[in-house]
Scaffold this active site. Structure first.
Site, PDB file in Angstrom:
ATOM      1  N   ARG A   1       4.168  -1.120  -8.307  1.00  0.00           N
ATOM      2  CA  ARG A   1       5.221  -1.596  -9.220  1.00  0.00           C
ATOM      3  C   ARG A   1       6.386  -0.610  -9.338  1.00  0.00           C
ATOM      4  O   ARG A   1       7.426  -0.974  -9.881  1.00  0.00           O
ATOM      5  CB  ARG A   1       4.640  -1.902 -10.598  1.00  0.00           C
ATOM      6  CG  ARG A   1       3.763  -3.150 -10.593  1.00  0.00           C
ATOM      7  CD  ARG A   1       3.405  -3.610 -12.002  1.00  0.00           C
ATOM      8  NE  ARG A   1       2.801  -4.939 -11.998  1.00  0.00           N
ATOM      9  CZ  ARG A   1       1.488  -5.170 -12.008  1.00  0.00           C
ATOM     10  NH1 ARG A   1       0.643  -4.157 -12.035  1.00  0.00           N
ATOM     11  NH2 ARG A   1       1.015  -6.409 -11.983  1.00  0.00           N
TER      12      ARG A   1
ATOM     13  N   GLU B   1       0.280   5.920  -0.766  1.00  0.00           N
ATOM     14  CA  GLU B   1      -0.658   7.027  -0.540  1.00  0.00           C
ATOM     15  C   GLU B   1      -1.844   7.003  -1.512  1.00  0.00           C
ATOM     16  O   GLU B   1      -2.891   7.578  -1.215  1.00  0.00           O
ATOM     17  CB  GLU B   1       0.064   8.375  -0.620  1.00  0.00           C
ATOM     18  CG  GLU B   1       1.002   8.650   0.547  1.00  0.00           C
ATOM     19  CD  GLU B   1       0.277   8.719   1.897  1.00  0.00           C
ATOM     20  OE1 GLU B   1      -0.869   9.202   1.934  1.00  0.00           O
ATOM     21  OE2 GLU B   1       0.866   8.278   2.901  1.00  0.00           O
ATOM     22  N   GLY B   2      -1.668   6.382  -2.678  1.00  0.00           N
ATOM     23  CA  GLY B   2      -2.793   6.258  -3.622  1.00  0.00           C
ATOM     24  C   GLY B   2      -3.903   5.422  -3.022  1.00  0.00           C
ATOM     25  O   GLY B   2      -5.092   5.788  -3.061  1.00  0.00           O
ATOM     26  N   HIS B   3      -3.517   4.289  -2.425  1.00  0.00           N
ATOM     27  CA  HIS B   3      -4.509   3.434  -1.753  1.00  0.00           C
ATOM     28  C   HIS B   3      -5.121   4.178  -0.562  1.00  0.00           C
ATOM     29  O   HIS B   3      -6.330   4.117  -0.326  1.00  0.00           O
ATOM     30  CB  HIS B   3      -3.853   2.152  -1.238  1.00  0.00           C
ATOM     31  CG  HIS B   3      -3.243   1.292  -2.303  1.00  0.00           C
ATOM     32  ND1 HIS B   3      -1.876   1.106  -2.415  1.00  0.00           N
ATOM     33  CD2 HIS B   3      -3.792   0.548  -3.289  1.00  0.00           C
ATOM     34  CE1 HIS B   3      -1.624   0.278  -3.425  1.00  0.00           C
ATOM     35  NE2 HIS B   3      -2.761  -0.073  -3.977  1.00  0.00           N
TER      36      HIS B   3
ATOM     37  N   VAL C   1      -3.122   9.768  -7.400  1.00  0.00           N
ATOM     38  CA  VAL C   1      -2.152  10.387  -6.477  1.00  0.00           C
ATOM     39  C   VAL C   1      -0.761  10.209  -7.070  1.00  0.00           C
ATOM     40  O   VAL C   1      -0.415   9.114  -7.527  1.00  0.00           O
ATOM     41  CB  VAL C   1      -2.243   9.743  -5.074  1.00  0.00           C
ATOM     42  CG1 VAL C   1      -1.207  10.355  -4.134  1.00  0.00           C
ATOM     43  CG2 VAL C   1      -3.644   9.893  -4.511  1.00  0.00           C
TER      44      VAL C   1
ATOM     45  N   LEU D   1       0.813  -1.220   0.000  1.00  0.00           N
ATOM     46  CA  LEU D   1       0.000   0.000   0.000  1.00  0.00           C
ATOM     47  C   LEU D   1       0.847   1.271   0.000  1.00  0.00           C
ATOM     48  O   LEU D   1       1.914   1.330   0.599  1.00  0.00           O
ATOM     49  CB  LEU D   1      -0.920  -0.008   1.222  1.00  0.00           C
ATOM     50  CG  LEU D   1      -1.892  -1.193   1.278  1.00  0.00           C
ATOM     51  CD1 LEU D   1      -2.780  -1.088   2.524  1.00  0.00           C
ATOM     52  CD2 LEU D   1      -2.757  -1.282   0.025  1.00  0.00           C
TER      53      LEU D   1
HETATM   54  P1  AMP Z   1      -3.825  -2.215  -6.747  1.00  0.00           P
HETATM   55  O1  AMP Z   1      -3.394  -2.531  -5.369  1.00  0.00           O
HETATM   56  O2  AMP Z   1      -2.744  -1.806  -7.669  1.00  0.00           O
HETATM   57  O3  AMP Z   1      -4.730  -3.271  -7.323  1.00  0.00           O
HETATM   58  O4  AMP Z   1      -4.748  -0.923  -6.631  1.00  0.00           O
HETATM   59  C1  AMP Z   1      -5.864  -0.901  -5.796  1.00  0.00           C
HETATM   60  C2  AMP Z   1      -6.660   0.325  -6.061  1.00  0.00           C
HETATM   61  O5  AMP Z   1      -5.864   1.489  -5.807  1.00  0.00           O
HETATM   62  C3  AMP Z   1      -7.125   0.435  -7.521  1.00  0.00           C
HETATM   63  O6  AMP Z   1      -8.461   0.913  -7.545  1.00  0.00           O
HETATM   64  C4  AMP Z   1      -6.161   1.415  -8.104  1.00  0.00           C
HETATM   65  O7  AMP Z   1      -6.699   2.139  -9.196  1.00  0.00           O
HETATM   66  C5  AMP Z   1      -5.923   2.341  -6.923  1.00  0.00           C
HETATM   67  N1  AMP Z   1      -4.672   3.064  -7.102  1.00  0.00           N
HETATM   68  C6  AMP Z   1      -3.449   2.549  -7.374  1.00  0.00           C
HETATM   69  N2  AMP Z   1      -2.541   3.532  -7.540  1.00  0.00           N
HETATM   70  C7  AMP Z   1      -3.198   4.692  -7.375  1.00  0.00           C
HETATM   71  C8  AMP Z   1      -2.816   6.067  -7.432  1.00  0.00           C
HETATM   72  N3  AMP Z   1      -1.575   6.442  -7.697  1.00  0.00           N
HETATM   73  N4  AMP Z   1      -3.772   7.002  -7.220  1.00  0.00           N
HETATM   74  C9  AMP Z   1      -5.054   6.645  -6.967  1.00  0.00           C
HETATM   75  N5  AMP Z   1      -5.477   5.361  -6.908  1.00  0.00           N
HETATM   76  C10 AMP Z   1      -4.563   4.392  -7.102  1.00  0.00           C
END
Ligand code: AMP
Length: 284
Positions: A178, A26-28, A167, A24
């Site tokens: 990644r 800051e986007g999450h 974010v 996780l």
């Molecule tokens: P993931 O863990 O990559 O499957 O992402 C889980 C959720 O977090 C998904 O809805 C992604 O679109 C969202 N997410 C990932 N990176 C970001 C980011 N930089 N800004 C906003 N949401 C994000």
């Protein structure tokens, strides 16, 4: 998980689900923050879903940082973490999949065959288990959230799909689990996605509407970066994800670029400000 979610609903709490694959950032956490504005029971799932990875993709090496994730979620005010094992989600004999037709074949779907079938299947399962009032997704994965919204409508799900802004790092790179794969020189070069989107935005702001010309601008920026290899750089309709010849409706500029072995995606969402296409609101 079903029992806890059912209990919360029976106590008239508003349930929000944030599906993630962990590692996780800051986007999450921005999704959690948004959920806290409208929900009184916040559940985050952490599940690295094997069905959405191709055989040559990074499922085995995808970062798994559960302890750190749990700490971040506790400080962010999450009520429960749902972190099942693959064998719980897909027990022997599992046979049912969800395909969202048309939308799943292009761009990410073309580069990653079977990816969206895996995503839609696991998200439907998570939504069935938790039955949240709201589920939160990032616009970072624009095609993914479009597909999930389509599925939620088509299958009459009782969950509202909420889309949250991207974010970014201070230098413009969109946060992604990644990014941890990037070597120092690739990390520096990775800002090229954001730089290309900014160049596209500037051209649109100056009146550019022609997709081919916009694409040329994007490619020029991307190709000037020796460490970057373009997978796709397109301007697509925000509803169909089909290419447009002219920007007039809500559209996305979508990018997928390799930095070494790491594949990054990013996008710019373009929304007409009024009835005419002379002014846009840009979401980057
Ligand atoms: P993931 O863990 O990559 O499957 O992402 C889980 C959720 O977090 C998904 O809805 C992604 O679109 C969202 N997410 C990932 N990176 C970001 C980011 N930089 N800004 C906003 N949401 C994000």
């Amino acid at each position: 998980m079903k029992e806890q979610a059912r209990q919360a609903r029976s106590e008239n709490r508003i349930v929000g689900l944030i599906p993630t694959m962990g590692a996780l950032h800051e986007g999450h956490l921005a999704l959690v923050k948004r959920a806290r504005q409208e929900c009184s029971e916040i559940i985050t799932s952490i599940f690295v879903n094997p069905k959405q990875f191709g055989p040559k993709e990074d499922f085995a090496k995808y970062p798994r940082t559960f302890e750190a994730d749990a700490e971040k979620l506790a400080s962010a005010g999450v009520d429960a973490i749902f972190a099942p094992e693959p064998a719980d989600v897909y027990p022997p004999g599992f046979r049912s999949y969800v395909s969202v037709e048309g939308l799943s074949d292009r761009l990410e779907g073309r580069s990653r065959p079977g990816h969206f079938r895996g995503v839609a299947t696991v998200v439907l399962k998570l939504l069935e288990i938790v039955q949240p009032h709201f589920a939160y997704f990032g616009r970072k994965d624009a095609q993914q959230v479009r597909i999930i919204s389509q599925m939620a409508g088509d299958l009459n799900l009782d969950t509202e799909i909420v889309v949250c802004p991207i974010v970014r790092e201070p230098d413009g790179l969109a946060l992604s689990s990644r990014n941890a794969y990037l070597k120092p020189d690739e990390r520096k070069a990775a800002t090229v996605l954001h730089r290309a989107l900014i160049a596209g935005r500037d051209e649109l702001a100056a009146g550019g509407r022609d997709s081919l010309l916009l694409q040329t601008t994007l490619r020029k920026v991307l190709q000037a970066e020796p460490l970057a290899a373009v997978d796709y750089a397109e301007i697509v309709d925000a509803d169909t994800f089909e290419p447009v010849t002219r920007v007039a409706r809500p559209c996305y500029v979508v990018l997928a670029v390799f930095l070494g072995k790491t594949r990054l995606i990013d996008n710019l969402y373009i929304e007409p400000a009024g009835k005419d296409d002379d002014e846009f609101i840009f979401h980057i």
